[in-house]
Design a protein around this motif. Structure first.
Motif, short mmCIF file in Angstrom:
data_model
loop_
_atom_site.label_atom_id
_atom_site.label_comp_id
_atom_site.label_asym_id
_atom_site.label_seq_id
_atom_site.Cartn_x
_atom_site.Cartn_y
_atom_site.Cartn_z
N VAL A 188 28.33 38.53 37.93
CA VAL A 188 30.05 38.43 36.91
C VAL A 188 29.20 38.10 35.54
O VAL A 188 28.63 36.86 35.14
CB VAL A 188 30.79 37.53 37.26
CG1 VAL A 188 31.57 37.25 36.67
CG2 VAL A 188 31.08 38.03 39.34
N LEU A 189 29.81 38.82 34.27
CA LEU A 189 29.86 38.11 33.03
C LEU A 189 30.56 37.49 32.27
O LEU A 189 31.74 38.35 32.64
CB LEU A 189 28.50 39.29 31.84
CG LEU A 189 27.69 39.89 32.38
CD1 LEU A 189 27.31 41.20 31.70
CD2 LEU A 189 26.70 38.87 32.99
N SER A 190 30.50 36.53 31.36
CA SER A 190 32.15 35.96 30.76
C SER A 190 32.72 36.67 29.52
O SER A 190 31.67 37.17 29.07
CB SER A 190 31.81 34.31 30.79
OG SER A 190 33.36 33.77 30.32
N VAL A 191 33.53 37.28 29.39
CA VAL A 191 33.70 37.76 28.47
C VAL A 191 35.16 36.87 27.67
O VAL A 191 35.51 36.77 26.66
CB VAL A 191 35.08 38.87 28.76
CG1 VAL A 191 34.64 40.54 29.12
CG2 VAL A 191 36.02 38.88 29.69
N HIS B 6 36.46 46.05 35.05
CA HIS B 6 37.73 44.87 35.79
C HIS B 6 37.14 44.87 36.99
O HIS B 6 37.92 46.26 37.88
CB HIS B 6 39.01 45.65 35.26
CG HIS B 6 39.09 45.46 33.80
ND1 HIS B 6 39.29 44.57 33.36
CD2 HIS B 6 39.68 46.45 33.14
CE1 HIS B 6 39.36 44.45 32.17
NE2 HIS B 6 40.01 45.98 31.75
N ALA B 7 36.62 44.23 38.03
CA ALA B 7 36.33 44.46 39.38
C ALA B 7 37.68 44.01 40.04
O ALA B 7 37.54 42.87 40.82
CB ALA B 7 34.99 43.27 39.49
N ASN C 154 34.45 38.69 33.71
CA ASN C 154 35.42 37.86 34.12
C ASN C 154 36.97 38.17 34.18
O ASN C 154 37.26 36.78 34.25
CB ASN C 154 34.53 36.05 34.65
CG ASN C 154 35.16 36.00 33.23
OD1 ASN C 154 35.02 36.57 32.04
ND2 ASN C 154 34.71 34.41 32.52
N SER C 155 36.98 39.27 33.51
CA SER C 155 38.32 39.62 33.25
C SER C 155 39.44 39.42 34.63
O SER C 155 40.65 38.79 34.00
CB SER C 155 38.28 41.11 33.28
OG SER C 155 38.10 41.98 33.71
#
Ligand code: R5P
Length: 308
Positions: free
Chosen positions: A282-285, A245-246, A268-269
């Protein structure tokens, strides 16, 4: 099944809905002139399995209140089941009474969600897994590791050591080091204030290695940057960060840019920021969360979502 989104991260909710092959349910969320939140669920959700996507990232109190009010609206609209989908669970760090006369706000938030009418929670990488125990409703707690580890593996970083930037992150770092077949090191940190952190010592062999610092959360960047400076002092070559979580403040971005950390991979939380030149991937969850929603809806196991 219907999926709704609050205002916290509509882009992620849309991606999740896309995976589930639905469009987002219609909901009106406005503010009264005095700042109170007003919600109206436009679609008929009587007897439906309702999922409300809302990470409680910045601004946490606004986003939490919206979520609570949406849950209340769904309950009063006779939804059969309401699942709060919180890819990032704000307040999770306040999970214990570590000094006199302080609250346990992570538990208070859990109580509020249940009191509002949530029947289940779908979350990802809590600050500590024990936060699950604050709920007496079912909690599906996912890990971002399948997404992050796949990415790190593809980078094929030689002579890699995974570093926990504080003792609380040891379990997570240990899991990553196993999955990446890398070494393991741990930094002992002392937090001086909400923004100032001191890295006191380091256990593990890092000299001449390339390091990836893994953490659940980065906010001010104090923890990661202090650990990275210590790694440099101890002879580490290249340093990267992997953070679920950024939730970065502007100060964090300045610090990261000035630190020995070459780049960060995150999910991308929470919504992306302007990284101002600091390299962030940024990787998608969304697929992970979408698959979990499908499985929860059809009462299937979510265990396979933990496989790397
Ligand atoms: C703390 O235990 C967490 O895992 C993070 O390391 C911490 O919250 C990050 O905060 P900051 O970026 O402000 O140091």
């Amino acid at each position: 099944m219907r999926i709704f989104s609050g205002n916290a991260h509509r882009a992620l909710a849309e991606e999740i809905a896309g995976y589930v092959e639905q469009s987002l349910g219609e909901v009106i969320i406005t503010r009264f002139p005095d700042g109170e939140v007003w919600v109206k669920i436009v679609d008929n959700i009587r007897g439906q399995d309702v999922f409300i996507v809302q990470p409680t990232c910045y601004p946490p109190n606004e986003n939490l209140m919206e979520l609570l009010i949406m849950i209340d609206a769904a309950r009063r609209a006779s939804a059969a089941r309401i699942t709060a989908v919180m890819p990032f669970y704000g307040y999770a760090r306040q999970d214990r009474k570590d000094q006199p006369r302080v609250p346990i706000t992570a538990k208070l938030v859990a109580n509020l969600l249940v009191a509002a009418g949530a029947n289940r929670l779908l979350a990802m990488d809590f600050h500590a897994q024990q936060v699950q125990g604050f709920f007496d409703i079912p909690v599906d707690h996912l890990f971002a590791a399948p997404v992050l580890v796949k990415h790190l593996r593809a980078k094929q970083i030689p002579n890699l050591v995974v570093v926990a930037p504080d003792p609380g992150g040891l379990k997570m770092a240990y899991a990553y080091s196993n999955m990446l077949e890398a070494g393991l090191a741990i930094v002992a940190k002392q937090r001086r204030s909400a923004t100032e952190v001191e890295a006191l010592n380091l256990v593990g062999d890092v000299k001449g290695c390339n390091a990836v610092l893994v953490d659940d959360l980065c906010t001010t960047g104090g923890t990661l940057c202090a650990a990275a400076n210590l790694l440099k002092e101890r002879g580490t070559q290249r340093i990267f960060a992997a953070v679920t979580h950024a939730v970065l403040t502007n100060q964090a971005i300045d610090r990261l840019r000035d630190s020995p950390i070459e780049g960060m991979v995150t999910t991308n939380s929470v919504p992306a920021k302007d990284w101002r030149g600091f390299p962030v991937e940024v990787l998608s969850v969304a697929d992970l969360l979408g698959e979990a929603i499908l499985r929860i809806h059809s009462n299937q196991s979510v265990t396979s979502l933990f496989n790397i």
